[in-house]
Design a protein around this motif. Sequence first.
Motif, PDB file in Angstrom:
ATOM      1  N   SER A  43      -6.120  20.545   1.558  1.00 33.57           N
ATOM      2  CA  SER A  43      -6.752  20.061   2.770  1.00 33.57           C
ATOM      3  C   SER A  43      -7.679  21.123   3.313  1.00 33.57           C
ATOM      4  CB  SER A  43      -5.682  19.719   3.813  1.00 33.57           C
ATOM      5  OG  SER A  43      -6.286  19.481   5.068  1.00 33.57           O
ATOM      6  N   PRO A  44      -8.929  20.769   3.672  1.00 33.23           N
ATOM      7  CA  PRO A  44      -9.854  21.775   4.181  1.00 33.23           C
ATOM      8  C   PRO A  44      -9.399  22.356   5.508  1.00 33.23           C
ATOM      9  CG  PRO A  44     -10.740  19.556   4.477  1.00 33.23           C
ATOM     10  CD  PRO A  44      -9.533  19.437   3.618  1.00 33.23           C
ATOM     11  N   SER A  45      -8.547  21.673   6.216  1.00 33.62           N
ATOM     12  CA  SER A  45      -8.112  22.157   7.524  1.00 33.62           C
ATOM     13  C   SER A  45      -6.741  22.826   7.485  1.00 33.62           C
ATOM     14  CB  SER A  45      -8.072  20.990   8.518  1.00 33.62           C
ATOM     15  OG  SER A  45      -7.190  19.988   8.058  1.00 33.62           O
ATOM     16  N   GLY A  46      -6.226  23.053   6.271  1.00 31.74           N
ATOM     17  CA  GLY A  46      -4.937  23.712   6.157  1.00 31.74           C
ATOM     18  C   GLY A  46      -3.902  22.819   5.516  1.00 31.74           C
ATOM     19  N   PRO A  47      -2.619  23.093   5.753  1.00 34.73           N
ATOM     20  CA  PRO A  47      -1.540  22.325   5.121  1.00 34.73           C
ATOM     21  C   PRO A  47      -1.632  20.839   5.468  1.00 34.73           C
ATOM     22  CG  PRO A  47      -0.691  24.322   6.175  1.00 34.73           C
ATOM     23  CD  PRO A  47      -2.122  24.167   6.622  1.00 34.73           C
ATOM     24  N   LEU A  48      -1.259  20.012   4.508  1.00 38.64           N
ATOM     25  CA  LEU A  48      -1.281  18.570   4.722  1.00 38.64           C
ATOM     26  C   LEU A  48      -0.212  18.169   5.734  1.00 38.64           C
ATOM     27  CD1 LEU A  48      -1.713  17.325   1.062  1.00 38.64           C
ATOM     28  CD2 LEU A  48      -3.427  17.265   2.872  1.00 38.64           C
ATOM     29  N   THR A  49      -0.559  17.242   6.608  1.00 41.95           N
ATOM     30  CA  THR A  49       0.384  16.735   7.586  1.00 41.95           C
ATOM     31  C   THR A  49       0.514  15.230   7.392  1.00 41.95           C
ATOM     32  OG1 THR A  49      -1.401  16.486   9.200  1.00 41.95           O
ATOM     33  CG2 THR A  49      -0.161  18.561   9.234  1.00 41.95           C
ATOM     34  N   SER A  50       1.176  14.547   8.342  1.00 34.67           N
ATOM     35  CA  SER A  50       1.361  13.112   8.207  1.00 34.67           C
ATOM     36  C   SER A  50       0.023  12.393   8.303  1.00 34.67           C
ATOM     37  CB  SER A  50       2.316  12.599   9.282  1.00 34.67           C
ATOM     38  OG  SER A  50       1.784  12.826  10.565  1.00 34.67           O
ATOM     39  N   THR A  51      -0.028  11.234   7.648  1.00 26.16           N
ATOM     40  CA  THR A  51      -1.251  10.436   7.585  1.00 26.16           C
ATOM     41  C   THR A  51      -0.960   9.032   8.060  1.00 26.16           C
ATOM     42  OG1 THR A  51      -2.017  11.715   5.665  1.00 26.16           O
ATOM     43  CG2 THR A  51      -3.050   9.572   6.018  1.00 26.16           C
ATOM     44  N   ASP A  52      -1.848   8.482   8.895  1.00 25.55           N
ATOM     45  CA  ASP A  52      -1.727   7.088   9.295  1.00 25.55           C
ATOM     46  C   ASP A  52      -2.242   6.198   8.179  1.00 25.55           C
ATOM     47  OD1 ASP A  52      -0.697   7.759  11.746  1.00 25.55           O
ATOM     48  OD2 ASP A  52      -2.569   7.477  12.856  1.00 25.55           O
ATOM     49  N   VAL A  53      -1.408   5.255   7.738  1.00 26.10           N
ATOM     50  CA  VAL A  53      -1.779   4.343   6.657  1.00 26.10           C
ATOM     51  C   VAL A  53      -1.390   2.923   7.062  1.00 26.10           C
ATOM     52  CG1 VAL A  53      -1.424   3.688   4.246  1.00 26.10           C
ATOM     53  CG2 VAL A  53      -1.474   6.105   4.880  1.00 26.10           C
ATOM     54  N   THR A  54      -2.343   2.011   6.997  1.00 26.12           N
ATOM     55  CA  THR A  54      -2.075   0.607   7.285  1.00 26.12           C
ATOM     56  C   THR A  54      -1.480  -0.065   6.062  1.00 26.12           C
ATOM     57  OG1 THR A  54      -3.927   0.478   8.842  1.00 26.12           O
ATOM     58  CG2 THR A  54      -3.108  -1.604   7.945  1.00 26.12           C
ATOM     59  N   VAL A  55      -0.341  -0.710   6.232  1.00 27.02           N
ATOM     60  CA  VAL A  55       0.220  -1.549   5.169  1.00 27.02           C
ATOM     61  C   VAL A  55       0.201  -2.974   5.700  1.00 27.02           C
ATOM     62  CG1 VAL A  55       1.598   0.258   4.098  1.00 27.02           C
ATOM     63  CG2 VAL A  55       2.602  -1.097   5.922  1.00 27.02           C
ATOM     64  N   ALA A  56      -0.398  -3.876   4.949  1.00 25.13           N
ATOM     65  CA  ALA A  56      -0.592  -5.241   5.431  1.00 25.13           C
ATOM     66  C   ALA A  56      -0.430  -6.217   4.282  1.00 25.13           C
ATOM     67  CB  ALA A  56      -1.970  -5.395   6.071  1.00 25.13           C
ATOM     68  N   PHE A  57       0.356  -7.272   4.524  1.00 22.22           N
ATOM     69  CA  PHE A  57       0.691  -8.219   3.472  1.00 22.22           C
ATOM     70  C   PHE A  57       0.485  -9.646   3.968  1.00 22.22           C
ATOM     71  CE2 PHE A  57       3.869  -4.818   3.948  1.00 22.22           C
ATOM     72  CZ  PHE A  57       3.489  -3.997   2.890  1.00 22.22           C
ATOM     73  N   ARG A  58       0.323 -10.543   3.027  1.00 22.69           N
ATOM     74  CA  ARG A  58       0.261 -11.969   3.334  1.00 22.69           C
ATOM     75  C   ARG A  58       1.321 -12.671   2.485  1.00 22.69           C
ATOM     76  NH1 ARG A  58      -5.516 -13.778   4.225  1.00 22.69           N
ATOM     77  NH2 ARG A  58      -4.969 -13.017   6.305  1.00 22.69           N
ATOM     78  N   LEU A  59       2.266 -13.311   3.161  1.00 20.07           N
ATOM     79  CA  LEU A  59       3.358 -14.038   2.506  1.00 20.07           C
ATOM     80  C   LEU A  59       3.046 -15.530   2.580  1.00 20.07           C
ATOM     81  CD1 LEU A  59       6.216 -14.407   1.324  1.00 20.07           C
ATOM     82  CD2 LEU A  59       7.127 -14.106   3.644  1.00 20.07           C
ATOM     83  N   LEU A  60       2.872 -16.144   1.426  1.00 24.04           N
ATOM     84  CA  LEU A  60       2.492 -17.554   1.362  1.00 24.04           C
ATOM     85  C   LEU A  60       3.604 -18.362   0.707  1.00 24.04           C
ATOM     86  CD1 LEU A  60      -0.215 -15.696   0.251  1.00 24.04           C
ATOM     87  CD2 LEU A  60      -1.289 -17.810   1.004  1.00 24.04           C
ATOM     88  N   ALA A  61       3.902 -19.513   1.302  1.00 24.21           N
ATOM     89  CA  ALA A  61       4.912 -20.424   0.762  1.00 24.21           C
ATOM     90  C   ALA A  61       4.232 -21.672   0.251  1.00 24.21           C
ATOM     91  CB  ALA A  61       5.931 -20.775   1.842  1.00 24.21           C
ATOM     92  N   PHE A  62       4.455 -21.972  -1.026  1.00 26.22           N
ATOM     93  CA  PHE A  62       3.884 -23.161  -1.662  1.00 26.22           C
ATOM     94  C   PHE A  62       5.018 -24.086  -2.090  1.00 26.22           C
ATOM     95  CE2 PHE A  62       0.741 -19.825  -2.299  1.00 26.22           C
ATOM     96  CZ  PHE A  62      -0.470 -20.458  -2.064  1.00 26.22           C
ATOM     97  N   ARG A  63       4.806 -25.382  -1.921  1.00 24.32           N
ATOM     98  CA  ARG A  63       5.784 -26.378  -2.347  1.00 24.32           C
ATOM     99  C   ARG A  63       5.272 -27.068  -3.613  1.00 24.32           C
ATOM    100  NH1 ARG A  63      10.712 -26.179  -0.905  1.00 24.32           N
ATOM    101  NH2 ARG A  63       9.976 -25.813   1.224  1.00 24.32           N
ATOM    102  N   ARG A  64       6.109 -27.111  -4.634  1.00 27.33           N
ATOM    103  CA  ARG A  64       5.722 -27.775  -5.879  1.00 27.33           C
ATOM    104  C   ARG A  64       5.581 -29.274  -5.640  1.00 27.33           C
ATOM    105  NH1 ARG A  64       7.421 -30.797 -10.094  1.00 27.33           N
ATOM    106  NH2 ARG A  64       7.128 -30.090 -12.247  1.00 27.33           N
ATOM    107  N   THR A  65       4.504 -29.848  -6.126  1.00 18.00           N
ATOM    108  CA  THR A  65       4.272 -31.276  -5.990  1.00 18.00           C
ATOM    109  C   THR A  65       4.368 -31.945  -7.358  1.00 18.00           C
ATOM    110  OG1 THR A  65       1.876 -30.936  -6.217  1.00 18.00           O
ATOM    111  CG2 THR A  65       2.783 -30.989  -3.987  1.00 18.00           C
ATOM    112  N   GLY A  66       4.500 -33.269  -7.371  1.00 16.74           N
ATOM    113  CA  GLY A  66       4.581 -34.010  -8.623  1.00 16.74           C
ATOM    114  C   GLY A  66       5.993 -34.049  -9.160  1.00 16.74           C
ATOM    115  N   ASP A  67       6.156 -34.852 -10.225  1.00 12.54           N
ATOM    116  CA  ASP A  67       7.478 -35.011 -10.843  1.00 12.54           C
ATOM    117  C   ASP A  67       7.808 -33.843 -11.737  1.00 12.54           C
ATOM    118  OD1 ASP A  67       7.691 -37.480  -9.598  1.00 12.54           O
ATOM    119  OD2 ASP A  67       6.735 -38.535 -11.266  1.00 12.54           O
TER     120      ASP A  67
END
Length: 280
Positions: free
Chosen positions: A256-280
């Motif tokens: 790190s140019p500013s010295g020792p590495l510290t904690s980092t803010d990281v966005t974790v984002a997910f999309r959970l989709l539910a699908f229903r099977r159609t047809g016989d």
Amino acid sequence: MLACANGHRFDTNRRGFASLIVGSRKLIGDSPAMLDARDTFLERGWYAELRTALGALVAAESPVRVVDIGCGTGYYLRGVLASTTAASVDSLAPGTSPASQGVVSPGVRALAMDLSAAAVARTVRSGLADDDTSTQGLVADVWSPLPIRDGAADVLINVFAPRNPAEFHRVLAPGGLLAVVVPHPSHLQELRAAGLAVDVHGNKTQDLIESLASGFTLESVEDLSRVLQLSPDDVTALIGMGPSSHHAPPPASSPSPSGPLTSTDVTVAFRLLAFRRTGD
């Protein structure tokens, strides 16, 4: 031993799973190093909210047969099975015991499938099989016809893994649930801006819906997002556990140019989709 009507036979190996991969393979599954990184990161609870949401979605189906396509380390499958077992116990009438209602062993059977033999072996030995569940492992290629009989699954889960819509429709029972998790466009946006993570396809969700439209109906979409404060070790594990590991060096390898590495803010984002099977 597994056998089919055409006379093909496959033995279960000493690690407790069967491999139905035949011939040469163009794709290579997750390596042990990637799985180690995934275990390190996930077991710290950073994606627990996603696992809980997925478990609740599946438990509402009261499934008997669950197939995890792209099981990885088994982290999400363990959560799903725990949720379905808990839901079975919670459904008891007040004053009755689980034993009297036959739910000490709810009978949920799971199949953990992945292209990576190392992933399947890890899932099978990670404590999935207990008094309440029976989990088997299968090494197979999702792009090929799946070695699963027609209508065998009540629920398919597919977390950050490739999809085969036609085969998913075939192996799901009529009216079965397909639960899919994809990254939200904002997922890991800080790491992507720093060149440490691969880009997320901006139209991924719409492409997914269109690819499944001929055999599935979209029932629900749930977005989950958090900003995590990750240590350098956490960031290294996060990058090392997925496709970004092939494209970028671990962040801790660069001073790190500013010295020792510290904690980092990281966005974790997910999309959970539910699908229903159609047809016989």
